[in-house]
Design an enzyme around this catalytic site. Structure first.
Site, PDB file in Angstrom:
ATOM      1  N   ASP A 175       4.499  -8.079  -4.604  1.00 10.09           N
ATOM      2  CA  ASP A 175       4.581  -8.069  -6.066  1.00 10.09           C
ATOM      3  C   ASP A 175       4.291  -9.465  -6.643  1.00 10.09           C
ATOM      4  OD1 ASP A 175       5.338  -5.369  -5.959  1.00 10.09           O
ATOM      5  OD2 ASP A 175       7.433  -5.929  -5.658  1.00 10.09           O
ATOM      6  N   HIS A 202      10.983  -2.654  -5.883  1.00  7.89           N
ATOM      7  CA  HIS A 202       9.611  -2.630  -5.375  1.00  7.89           C
ATOM      8  C   HIS A 202       8.919  -1.303  -5.683  1.00  7.89           C
ATOM      9  CE1 HIS A 202       6.213  -3.812  -2.966  1.00  7.89           C
ATOM     10  NE2 HIS A 202       6.397  -2.851  -2.086  1.00  7.89           N
TER      11      HIS A 202
END
Length: 342
Positions: A175, A202
């Protein structure tokens, strides 16, 4: 052949690590080594001079991948293990770091939660083997949905009386990697110069980029780039047209996280990575796991850093994140309660 940028990155990695003495090098195990993430991840780990021994396991193809990667001309020993309980136990025994990328990939139209039933069982069973044969290893979970698979591992370890929250990590590095890359495209900068904090979880709205803490605070009101960071994985799933999800970029992110854990384990100070861990930050709201910047050390998690100041727009993003994250975590805990396995 690795692209030029990868050769440069790992050249730098090798130059840093070659100064480490032999006693500093470590055994690393990859569970799911023959998969779309597992193969490039194993290759990148073979290029890491900190790794003395690389143990590769999968339900099929582990020894073949190991034979292939073992020809790469770096010093580490590579062993592939048969898909048996004893093979799995041998693969993880004595490991300093265990990475679990095992599981089925997303297909178009699937969310990470759609993967839950299949991947939850896979991760539960692998976690049992790790808890029994390598309870002191740093366990890095890549298998999706990370928001649920990390709590699954925690419950498995708790049931066996070996849970150490400092040794369990959900790999959310991708990310941050995506955020820095996407910002660099918008701002025409070098991605390595971008330091974007990403917190939460996530998947989807649980991924919260904090642009207000970067060099580009104005991006915190840019819905398009926020959405791209949150749902960047969908771009890959769509582009691969049913042939898989993010594997190469995820492998790079997993290798980076493993490298950081090894550097910290070998005594290097000031190693900070974003990761999804057992965290005190939102426990008062019933959320036991949260991704934020974490300082790593020889014992795993050394210090969990606070989220820091955020603006009003980011506060709303965090609120949405927490609502989903609480459900995701509860789903993982509930799965183990209802499906303890053998």
């Amino acid at each position: 052949m690795l692209p030029a940028v990868s050769r440069m990155a790992f050249g730098a990695l090798q130059r840093r690590a070659f100064s480490a003495s032999a006693r500093d090098l470590s055994k690393v195990a990859v569970l799911g080594a023959a998969g779309g993430i597992g193969q490039p991840l194993s290759l990148l780990l073979k290029l890491n001079p900190r790794v003395t021994e690389l143990a590769l396991y999968d339900i099929r193809g582990g020894p073949g991948v190991a034979a292939d990667i073992s020809h790469v001309n770096t010093k580490s020993k590579v062993t592939g293990y048969e898909a048996t309980p004893s093979g799995l136990a041998s693969a993880v025994k004595g490991a300093d770091v265990i990475l679990i990328p095992a599981g089925v990939p997303r297909k178009p139209g699937m969310t990470r939660d759609d993967l839950f039933n299949t991947n939850a069982s896979i991760v539960r069973d692998l976690a049992k083997a790790c808890a029994e044969s390598a309870p002191e290893a740093n366990l890095l979970i890549i298998a999706n949905p990370v928001n649920s698979t990390v709590p699954i591992c925690a419950e498995v370890y708790k049931a066996r009386g070996v849970y150490n929250p400092k040794r369990l990590f959900g790999v959310t590095t991708l990310d941050v990697v995506r955020a820095s890359r996407f910002v660099s495209e918008v701002k025409s900068t070098d991605p390595k110069d971008e330091n974007i904090t990403v917190v939460g979880g996530h998947s989807g709205v649980t991924i919260v980029p904090l642009f207000s803490q970067s060099k580009h605070p104005e991006l915190s009101s840019n819905a398009e780039i926020i959405n791209r960071v949150q749902f960047g994985g969908d771009e890959v799933v769509k582009a691969k047209d049913g042939a898989g999800s993010a594997t190469l970029s995820m492998a790079m992110a997993g290798a980076r996280m493993a490298e950081s854990v090894l550097r910290a384990a070998q005594g290097e100070k000031g190693i900070v990575e974003p990761t999804f861990v057992d965290s005190p930050l939102y426990k008062d709201q019933g959320i036991d796991f949260f991704a934020s910047k974490v300082e790593l050390g020889p014992n795993g998690v050394e210090k969990i850093l606070p989220v820091g100041e955020v603006n009003a727009a980011e506060e709303k993003l965090i609120e949405a994140c927490l609502a989903d994250l609480k459900k995701n975590i509860a789903k993982g805990v509930s799965f183990v309660e209802s499906n303890p396995g053998k």
